[in-house]
Design a protein around this motif. Structure first.
Motif, PDB file in Angstrom:
ATOM      1  N   GLU A  55       0.827  -1.357   0.000  1.00  0.00           N
ATOM      2  CA  GLU A  55       0.038   0.106  -0.024  1.00  0.00           C
ATOM      3  C   GLU A  55       0.801   1.278  -0.033  1.00  0.00           C
ATOM      4  O   GLU A  55       2.066   1.306   0.622  1.00  0.00           O
ATOM      5  N   LEU A  56       0.428   2.208  -0.808  1.00  0.00           N
ATOM      6  CA  LEU A  56       1.082   3.440  -0.737  1.00  0.00           C
ATOM      7  C   LEU A  56      -0.065   4.447  -0.434  1.00  0.00           C
ATOM      8  O   LEU A  56      -0.897   4.665  -1.066  1.00  0.00           O
ATOM      9  N   MET A  57       0.081   5.247   0.704  1.00  0.00           N
ATOM     10  CA  MET A  57      -0.970   5.946   1.216  1.00  0.00           C
ATOM     11  C   MET A  57      -0.282   7.514   0.945  1.00  0.00           C
ATOM     12  O   MET A  57       0.806   7.730   1.281  1.00  0.00           O
ATOM     13  N   VAL A  58      -0.918   8.321  -0.032  1.00  0.00           N
ATOM     14  CA  VAL A  58      -0.461   9.480  -0.600  1.00  0.00           C
ATOM     15  C   VAL A  58      -1.341  10.600  -0.088  1.00  0.00           C
ATOM     16  O   VAL A  58      -2.433  10.594  -0.058  1.00  0.00           O
ATOM     17  N   SER A  59      -0.702  12.005   0.323  1.00  0.00           N
ATOM     18  CA  SER A  59      -1.376  13.150   0.808  1.00  0.00           C
ATOM     19  C   SER A  59      -2.171  13.590  -0.419  1.00  0.00           C
ATOM     20  O   SER A  59      -1.763  13.508  -1.434  1.00  0.00           O
ATOM     21  N   ALA A  60      -3.363  13.765  -0.113  1.00  0.00           N
ATOM     22  CA  ALA A  60      -4.238  14.457  -1.174  1.00  0.00           C
ATOM     23  C   ALA A  60      -3.896  15.862  -1.589  1.00  0.00           C
ATOM     24  O   ALA A  60      -3.961  15.925  -2.987  1.00  0.00           O
ATOM     25  N   LYS A  65      -1.926  18.214  -6.611  1.00  0.00           N
ATOM     26  CA  LYS A  65      -0.878  19.438  -7.194  1.00  0.00           C
ATOM     27  C   LYS A  65      -0.599  18.655  -8.623  1.00  0.00           C
ATOM     28  O   LYS A  65      -0.456  19.135  -9.704  1.00  0.00           O
ATOM     29  N   VAL A  66      -0.173  17.432  -8.435  1.00  0.00           N
ATOM     30  CA  VAL A  66       0.112  16.444  -9.729  1.00  0.00           C
ATOM     31  C   VAL A  66      -1.069  16.507 -10.723  1.00  0.00           C
ATOM     32  O   VAL A  66      -0.795  16.536 -11.844  1.00  0.00           O
ATOM     33  N   VAL A  67      -2.338  16.421 -10.180  1.00  0.00           N
ATOM     34  CA  VAL A  67      -3.315  16.237 -11.061  1.00  0.00           C
ATOM     35  C   VAL A  67      -3.521  17.599 -11.995  1.00  0.00           C
ATOM     36  O   VAL A  67      -3.706  17.778 -13.041  1.00  0.00           O
ATOM     37  N   GLY A  68      -3.287  18.829 -11.117  1.00  0.00           N
ATOM     38  CA  GLY A  68      -3.450  19.870 -11.849  1.00  0.00           C
ATOM     39  C   GLY A  68      -2.339  20.201 -12.850  1.00  0.00           C
ATOM     40  O   GLY A  68      -2.278  20.624 -13.908  1.00  0.00           O
ATOM     41  N   SER A  69      -0.949  19.971 -12.374  1.00  0.00           N
ATOM     42  CA  SER A  69       0.148  20.141 -13.172  1.00  0.00           C
ATOM     43  C   SER A  69       0.067  19.551 -14.597  1.00  0.00           C
ATOM     44  O   SER A  69       0.603  19.770 -15.457  1.00  0.00           O
ATOM     45  N   LEU A  70      -0.378  18.234 -14.420  1.00  0.00           N
ATOM     46  CA  LEU A  70      -0.483  17.418 -15.545  1.00  0.00           C
ATOM     47  C   LEU A  70      -1.725  17.637 -16.525  1.00  0.00           C
ATOM     48  O   LEU A  70      -1.808  17.043 -17.579  1.00  0.00           O
ATOM     49  N   GLY A  71      -2.912  18.280 -16.021  1.00  0.00           N
ATOM     50  CA  GLY A  71      -3.852  18.671 -16.679  1.00  0.00           C
ATOM     51  C   GLY A  71      -4.902  17.658 -16.536  1.00  0.00           C
ATOM     52  O   GLY A  71      -5.836  17.619 -17.673  1.00  0.00           O
ATOM     53  N   VAL A  90      12.353   0.231  -8.146  1.00  0.00           N
ATOM     54  CA  VAL A  90      11.490  -0.866  -8.540  1.00  0.00           C
ATOM     55  C   VAL A  90      10.240  -0.556  -9.086  1.00  0.00           C
ATOM     56  O   VAL A  90       9.578   0.461  -8.216  1.00  0.00           O
ATOM     57  N   LEU A  91       9.695  -0.809 -10.129  1.00  0.00           N
ATOM     58  CA  LEU A  91       8.423  -0.204 -10.814  1.00  0.00           C
ATOM     59  C   LEU A  91       7.418  -1.335 -10.247  1.00  0.00           C
ATOM     60  O   LEU A  91       7.105  -2.556 -10.549  1.00  0.00           O
ATOM     61  N   MET A  92       6.396  -0.840  -9.567  1.00  0.00           N
ATOM     62  CA  MET A  92       5.333  -1.551  -9.147  1.00  0.00           C
ATOM     63  C   MET A  92       3.744  -1.302  -9.687  1.00  0.00           C
ATOM     64  O   MET A  92       3.949  -0.094 -10.070  1.00  0.00           O
ATOM     65  N   GLU A  93       3.153  -2.044 -10.034  1.00  0.00           N
ATOM     66  CA  GLU A  93       1.756  -1.914 -10.958  1.00  0.00           C
ATOM     67  C   GLU A  93       0.832  -1.487  -9.768  1.00  0.00           C
ATOM     68  O   GLU A  93       0.627  -2.091  -8.612  1.00  0.00           O
ATOM     69  N   VAL A  94       0.108  -0.418 -10.243  1.00  0.00           N
ATOM     70  CA  VAL A  94      -1.000   0.019  -9.483  1.00  0.00           C
ATOM     71  C   VAL A  94      -2.290  -0.858  -9.783  1.00  0.00           C
ATOM     72  O   VAL A  94      -2.755  -1.016 -10.884  1.00  0.00           O
ATOM     73  N   ILE A  95      -2.745  -1.383  -8.854  1.00  0.00           N
ATOM     74  CA  ILE A  95      -3.898  -2.487  -8.917  1.00  0.00           C
ATOM     75  C   ILE A  95      -5.171  -1.813  -8.624  1.00  0.00           C
ATOM     76  O   ILE A  95      -6.147  -1.830  -9.249  1.00  0.00           O
ATOM     77  N   SER A  96      -5.243  -0.889  -7.434  1.00  0.00           N
ATOM     78  CA  SER A  96      -6.384  -0.016  -7.421  1.00  0.00           C
ATOM     79  C   SER A  96      -6.110   1.388  -6.515  1.00  0.00           C
ATOM     80  O   SER A  96      -5.070   1.301  -6.035  1.00  0.00           O
ATOM     81  N   ALA A  97      -6.916   2.150  -6.571  1.00  0.00           N
ATOM     82  CA  ALA A  97      -6.709   3.574  -5.987  1.00  0.00           C
ATOM     83  C   ALA A  97      -8.095   4.102  -5.387  1.00  0.00           C
ATOM     84  O   ALA A  97      -8.874   3.996  -6.068  1.00  0.00           O
ATOM     85  N   THR A  98      -8.150   4.156  -4.140  1.00  0.00           N
ATOM     86  CA  THR A  98      -9.168   4.722  -3.349  1.00  0.00           C
ATOM     87  C   THR A  98      -8.866   5.881  -2.665  1.00  0.00           C
ATOM     88  O   THR A  98      -7.622   6.155  -2.229  1.00  0.00           O
ATOM     89  N   GLU A  99      -9.868   6.699  -2.338  1.00  0.00           N
ATOM     90  CA  GLU A  99      -9.608   7.974  -1.441  1.00  0.00           C
ATOM     91  C   GLU A  99     -10.400   7.780  -0.218  1.00  0.00           C
ATOM     92  O   GLU A  99     -11.412   7.165  -0.259  1.00  0.00           O
ATOM     93  N   SER A 100      -9.997   8.484   0.861  1.00  0.00           N
ATOM     94  CA  SER A 100     -10.557   8.567   2.175  1.00  0.00           C
ATOM     95  C   SER A 100     -10.961  10.112   2.202  1.00  0.00           C
ATOM     96  O   SER A 100     -10.361  11.078   1.978  1.00  0.00           O
ATOM     97  N   GLU A 101     -12.317  10.270   2.602  1.00  0.00           N
ATOM     98  CA  GLU A 101     -12.727  11.683   2.697  1.00  0.00           C
ATOM     99  C   GLU A 101     -13.104  12.192   4.004  1.00  0.00           C
ATOM    100  O   GLU A 101     -13.499  11.126   5.081  1.00  0.00           O
TER     101      GLU A 101
END
Length: 121
Positions: A55-60, A65-71, A90-101
């Motif tokens: 799991e990779l937990m990433v700050s929203a 920022k990345v969503v905006g900069s890449l359009g 090491v390149l890892m495949e993204v299986i799923s992405a979910t958000e917590s609100e």
């Protein structure tokens, strides 16, 4: 680092014919927490392919920022188009992405990753 495909060049015939090598750009995501996936996530998918999940937990805020900069229009589109996540070379495949609100605003994104065959435990 989130590995994204580079934008295609308009009118490039070698690209249109599949003769050009694909190009990628690595985009930093920080802050993050990287850990072995929870047992519930493991149980759903390990039975199918015996792969270890991470799991990779990433700050929203970092994701936005990345969503905006890449359009991109949304984080879901960003993660769907990502080629993978690069961790320690090491390149890892993204299986799923979910958000917590909280109150309708995302505060963290949880990416479930699959390790390459050579790293499976």
């Amino acid at each position: 680092m989130l590995r994204m495909p580079a934008n295609a060049s308009a009118g490039d015939t070698t690209e249109q014919l599949g003769l050009a090598a694909p190009e990628f750009q690595d985009v930093e995501l920080a802050p993050v927490v990287f850990r072995r996936a929870r047992q519930a996530a493991q149980a759903l998918t390990v039975a199918v392919d015996k792969a270890t999940r991470w799991e990779l937990m990433v700050s929203a805020a970092a994701v936005q920022k990345v969503v905006g900069s890449l359009g991109y229009s949304a984080a879901s589109v960003l993660f769907a188009r990502a080629f993978g996540v690069l961790i320690d070379g090491v390149l890892m495949e993204v299986i799923s992405a979910t958000e917590s609100e909280v109150f309708g605003t995302p505060y963290v994104y949880r990416l479930v990753l699959r390790a390459p065959v050579s790293l499976m435990v």
